[in-house]
Design an enzyme around this catalytic site. Structure first.
Site, PDB file in Angstrom:
ATOM      1  N   ASP A   1       0.816  -1.215   0.000  1.00  0.00           N
ATOM      2  CA  ASP A   1       0.000   0.000   0.000  1.00  0.00           C
ATOM      3  C   ASP A   1       0.849   1.264   0.000  1.00  0.00           C
ATOM      4  OD1 ASP A   1       0.812  -0.468   2.599  1.00  0.00           O
ATOM      5  OD2 ASP A   1      -1.134  -0.097   3.519  1.00  0.00           O
ATOM      6  N   CYS A   2       2.051   1.203   0.565  1.00  0.00           N
ATOM      7  CA  CYS A   2       2.944   2.368   0.497  1.00  0.00           C
ATOM      8  C   CYS A   2       3.382   2.612  -0.944  1.00  0.00           C
ATOM      9  CB  CYS A   2       4.166   2.156   1.390  1.00  0.00           C
ATOM     10  SG  CYS A   2       3.758   1.987   3.131  1.00  0.00           S
TER      11      CYS A   2
END
EC number: 5.4.99.8
Length: 766
Positions: free
Chosen positions: A491-492
């Site tokens: 997700d980063c």
């Protein structure tokens, strides 16, 4: 006075000092370290700091989260010419106007820009857990480095923090807002004693803590992680631990229980624990250790039944009780396996296993520049390096990276849950500011943030055979914090990609040169490589084993730690990033991207609860999960009128709206898995922001914008005089049961929600 330094300024100019032991990929971009300078600060500055500390202490039982005031005071002084626009308030019966929203946004971004670091990220408090500082202090005490690494001022602030977060009953919780646990109470009591606090010190606080411990069964009832820490310190016996055989690392990888198949945070914590257990390592037995042996138990130390203590756990700590199969396994290993492997000839295999474990520890250390994936394995790895060789270079290389984890606020000095949340917060901040359609007014802010994101992308895979080290590809990924940390996260990577794609749509003379296309392709490659067969996305790696392996979870305090599970948050972020990328680069791996988005959207629908909610695993809780669930489905092409999942999700969120407007969700939602309002049904600006963003994305303004108007009023009226927003209850979580601070959320999500509200709700109404 304490001073926050950023990036290259954190490194001592004298190479003979700690700076000579630091390595970096990008001149320490994102590094944040607090230094104490006795000569700094006017009498007025020092008085202001003291007043903030006193105010926190006086109200510590009502408001348990610091407001990060020391950092804010420093930035206010450095930006002393800053004067914001007049404050806006909207009365209950008054309409929310575009003018009121726009002024609120300008005030918010004006202020938020003043607390941005020169390298482009937003520093902040990423504390919350109460079991991190004890591991550091125990390690430094054992290695004899306590006073060399932690100055008198450091130690004073750590004690301040521990006293400030001691509960009324005398104990400490798992996190700053939690009720007292044996894990938190024993470890923090021991920490105070190692820092020189006497058994009767702290205006009765130490004595009160000891009473809580003894009244709840004594240290024999501490959790397994606590037993390990006490064992290396010498105030608990290794015989009272369930086995952690290092030989697990020699097993064939094809076995589902191989450590390489575990969630990386789990395996990277149990890796050094295996080493310390396998060696039965114990630090020096000093007078304070002998005293602690007397203070922590209900019976004399030599009379403790260590075999019985192996499975003892105070009821206050028991979030994940051991299943019977686990108790049988531990008993077999303890009574049969371990006696064999502590003696020749099996001991030769133990030595081989310990060597293999240390190789993996050194690989992790070197590939994170001795930051390590997190604070628990950071100090455990450091202790293992010292246990292997007290004079080793590896141990010395660990020391300067301790400061990457320490943060100070008006409540004292804490150890953060990572070396910061720099990339994560910056990527969100960029999206929030751009959503307002005021980006051209914040050229410097966005240019700096853009540079930080570009500078923080991971440019290479880890060295060597990735499969042998159980590592996933990382070239093109974004980490949670800094490039020097370097662990890639799904997700980063997605949020970093979303941010740079948005910035690429703005003129380069405003936000700077766009990132190279190939680096975008590399990021997309990482995201595509992380999709599981069920369509979902986990955190750092693919899900490598089976859910039944959770039966082997030995940590009574945490849930869902053994494998890397797929999450709604990671799956949604991947969809959003790939959908945004596809619009700008429609010819690149189009079929793969389309299939990936479709399968991830199906996964998100499949894990939605029957009431329309999604459980948020990394934020509090159903409002957070709902935000990702809805945004992911909308990005995948679903709409309210053709998707029952979206309709149910909106109904769920609307059913939780507070009577006066807004949303306010307690951390209890996370641990109990039932939506729970904050005490007194108060709205929380972050939950309100998440719910607003969700409903706006799902087209709520076209059906009934009233809940959005009420929520906007809550956010506008919450804004402080200087344009900041108040710090309210804790909003981050991990492993179901432990809360963590995301201090930037108080600024990011009101800006983002009001930005979307301005551009997508108010403007179309004109």
């Amino acid at each position: 006075m304490w001073q926050l330094k950023i990036g290259a300024d954190t490194v001592p100019s004298d190479p003979s000092n700690a700076g000579g032991w630091l390595s970096t990929l990008n001149n320490h971009v994102g590094r944040q370290v607090w230094h104490f300078h006795p000569e700094l600060g006017s009498p007025e500055d020092l008085q202001q700091i003291q007043q903030a500390r006193q105010h926190f202490s006086d109200h510590r039982f009502e408001k348990k989260h610091s407001a990060d005031l020391l950092m804010r005071m420093q930035f206010a002084k450095e930006n002393s010419s800053f004067v914001n626009l007049p404050q806006v308030k909207v009365k209950d019966k008054e309409d929310v106007t575009e003018e009121a929203v726009t002024r609120t946004l300008r005030r918010a971004i004006n202020f938020y820009s003043t607390i941005q670091a020169d390298d482009g990220h937003w520093p902040g408090d990423y504390g919350g857990p109460m079991f991190l500082i004890p591991g550091l202090v125990i390690t430094l005490s054992i290695t004899g480095a306590l006073n060399a690494v932690l100055s008198t001022e450091h130690q004073r602030e750590i004690c301040r923090y521990l006293y400030n977060h001691q509960n009324k009953d005398g104990g400490w919780g798992l996190h700053i807002e939690g009720p007292s646990t044996m894990f938190g109470s024993v470890l923090n009591y021991v920490t105070l004693r190692l820092l020189g606090e006497e058994a009767e010190d702290g205006q009765g606080a130490v004595d009160k803590a000891r009473k809580w411990i003894l009244d709840h069964g004594g240290a024999a009832a501490i959790t397994s992680w606590g037993k390990m820490w006490l064992s290396v310190l010498g105030v608990y016996e290794w015989a009272g631990n369930n086995p952690l055989p290092p030989e697990l690392w020699l097993l064939p990888y094809l076995l589902p229980c191989h450590p390489g198949r575990m969630w990386c945070h789990c395996r990277m914590v149990y890796l050094p624990m295996c080493y310390l257990y396998g060696k039965r390592f114990v630090g020096p037995i000093t007078p304070i250790i002998r005293s602690l042996r007397k203070e922590l138990y209900l019976v004399p130390y030599h009379e403790v039944d260590w075999n019985k203590a192996r499975n003892q756990c105070a009821k206050e700590d028991l979030y994940y009780p051991h299943p019977l199969v686990q108790d049988i396994l531990w008993a077999t290993l303890h009574h049969v396996y371990e006696p064999l492997f502590m003696h020749w000839p099996a001991k030769r295999l133990r030595e081989k296993a310990l060597q293999s474990v240390m190789q993996h520890i050194h690989y992790e250390d070197e590939n994170t520049r001795y930051i390590c994936i997190g604070p628990v394995n950071k100090v455990l790895n450091m202790l293992c390096c010292w246990a292997e060789d007290p004079h080793s270079e590896a141990f010395k290389l660990h020391i300067p990276r301790i400061y990457d984890y320490l943060w100070i606020a008006e409540d004292g000095m804490k150890m953060q849950g990572y070396n910061g949340s720099q990339l994560w917060d910056t990527a969100f901040a960029v999206q929030a500011i751009i959503s307002t359609e005021l980006a051209e007014e914040y050229e410097t802010t966005l240019r700096k943030a853009h540079k930080y994101i570009k500078d923080s992308q991971v440019l290479e895979d880890c060295p060597g055979d990735l499969q042998s080290w159980y590592r996933h590809i990382s070239k093109g990924a974004w980490p949670f914090s800094t490039a020097d940390h370097g662990w890639p996260i799904s997700d980063c990577t997605a949020e970093g990609l979303k941010a740079v794609l948005l910035l690429s749509k703005l003129p380069s003379e405003i936000v700077g040169k766009s990132i190279d296309e190939q680096q975008l392709y590399n990021a997309v490659n990482v995201i595509l490589s992380l999709q599981n067969t069920d369509g979902g996305f986990a955190t750092y790696e693919l899900t490598r084993s089976y859910r039944w392996l959770e039966l082997m979870n030995p940590a009574e305090t945490f849930g869902d730690i053994v494998i890397d599970y797929p999450y709604v948050e990671c799956s949604s972020a991947a969809i959003q990033a790939l959908a945004a990328f596809k619009k700008l680069y429609p010819g690149h791996r189009r079929d793969e991207i389309d299939n990936c988005i479709a399968e991830a959207a199906d996964f998100i629908e499949s894990i939605q609860a029957t009431d329309g909610s999604w459980y948020g695993s990394w934020g509090v809780c159903f409002t957070y999960g709902g935000w990702f669930g809805i945004r992911g489905l909308v990005a995948a092409g679903r709409r309210y009128n053709n998707c029952s999942s979206l309709r149910k999700a909106c109904d769920f969120l609307l059913s939780k709206e507070l009577a006066a407007g807004g949303w306010g969700e307690s951390y209890l939602s996370c641990q109990n898995k039932v939506y729970t309002n904050i005490k007194d049904d108060r709205p929380h600006i972050v939950n309100t922001g998440w719910a607003m963003l969700s409903l706006i994305d799902a087209g709520q303004s076209e059906r009934d914008p009233t809940p959005l108007h009420r929520a906007a009023r809550v956010l506008i009226n919450s804004q402080m005089e200087d344009g900041d927003f108040p710090q309210e209850e804790i909003m981050g979580v991990f492993n179901k049961n432990c809360m963590i601070s995301y201090s930037a959320y108080r600024n990011i999500f009101p800006i983002w929600a009001l930005g979307e509200y301005r551009s997508r709700v108010l403007k179309p109404l004109k």
